[in-house]
Design a protein around this motif. Structure first.
Motif, PDB file in Angstrom:
ATOM      1  N   THR A 120       0.665  -0.870   0.254  1.00  0.00           N
ATOM      2  CA  THR A 120      -0.193  -0.089   0.201  1.00  0.00           C
ATOM      3  C   THR A 120       1.371   1.890  -0.104  1.00  0.00           C
ATOM      4  O   THR A 120       1.641   1.166   1.107  1.00  0.00           O
ATOM      5  CB  THR A 120      -0.816  -0.129   0.923  1.00  0.00           C
ATOM      6  N   LEU A 140       0.707   5.151   0.211  1.00  0.00           N
ATOM      7  CA  LEU A 140      -0.002   6.289   0.711  1.00  0.00           C
ATOM      8  C   LEU A 140      -0.007   7.344  -0.148  1.00  0.00           C
ATOM      9  O   LEU A 140       0.466   7.665  -1.045  1.00  0.00           O
ATOM     10  CB  LEU A 140      -0.019   6.507   2.243  1.00  0.00           C
ATOM     11  N   TYR A 141      -0.835   8.142  -0.424  1.00  0.00           N
ATOM     12  CA  TYR A 141      -1.149   9.536  -1.404  1.00  0.00           C
ATOM     13  C   TYR A 141      -0.595   9.607  -0.939  1.00  0.00           C
ATOM     14  O   TYR A 141       0.507  10.939  -2.093  1.00  0.00           O
ATOM     15  CB  TYR A 141      -2.539  10.159  -0.960  1.00  0.00           C
ATOM     16  N   GLY A 147      -5.447   5.579   1.204  1.00  0.00           N
ATOM     17  CA  GLY A 147      -4.947   6.306   2.592  1.00  0.00           C
ATOM     18  C   GLY A 147      -4.084   7.049   2.560  1.00  0.00           C
ATOM     19  O   GLY A 147      -3.258   7.735   2.041  1.00  0.00           O
ATOM     20  N   GLY A 148      -4.048   7.550   4.093  1.00  0.00           N
ATOM     21  CA  GLY A 148      -2.943   7.863   4.221  1.00  0.00           C
ATOM     22  C   GLY A 148      -3.850   9.230   5.020  1.00  0.00           C
ATOM     23  O   GLY A 148      -4.843   9.237   5.509  1.00  0.00           O
TER      24      GLY A 148
END
Ligand SMILES: [Zn+2]
Length: 144
Positions: A33, A35-36, A91-92
């Motif tokens: 994943t 994150l943004y 996410g983030g």
């Protein structure tokens, strides 16, 4: 207890995405994943080639924090590509940074999103006056 993470500033609207190897069902893949804010760090540092201090400022974090974010981002991308994992962007902890403008002539207030391709603002969209200024950062109530 971990310190709550500060919001990082993003200049563009994030879009969720998954990148994966061809011919492999997603369910069978390990997921990494990204994150943004990590994607944004890659964009600033590697795509736009910004100096780290500028990138840090753009994202509203310290240089050392930016360094940490971009290092982690590169590690995750490398991990996904090398290991053939799915790279999931989501996410983030971030806040979309918008520019808020005020016209001293007619009192018009408006918001412009950075990275929206609308270019530099030179005049009030209501009255055409050049007496405009950027209003203080979001999250703070500003009373004239
Ligand atoms: Zn105006």
């Amino acid at each position: 207890m971990p310190r709550p993470r500060k919001h990082r500033h993003l200049m563009r609207e994030p879009h969720p995405a998954i990148y994966k190897p061809v011919g492999m069902p997603l369910e069978s893949l390990e997921r990494v994943t990204l994150l943004y804010e990590e994607l944004e760090a890659l964009r600033l540092a590697d795509l736009e080639g910004q100096h780290q201090s500028d990138s840090a400022q753009t994202m509203g974090v310290s240089r050392s924090t930016f360094q940490r974010i971009v290092t982690e981002a590169r590690r995750k991308v490398a991990l996904a590509l090398v290991n053939g994992a799915a790279l999931q962007v989501e996410g983030g902890t971030f806040r979309l940074k918008t520019a808020r403008w005020h016209c001293a002539e007619c009192g018009h207030d408006w918001t412009l999103r950075h990275g929206s391709g609308q270019g530099e603002i030179e005049m009030c969209p209501m009255c055409g006056s050049h007496s405009i200024r950027e209003r203080p950062a979001e999250g703070r109530r500003h009373v004239e």
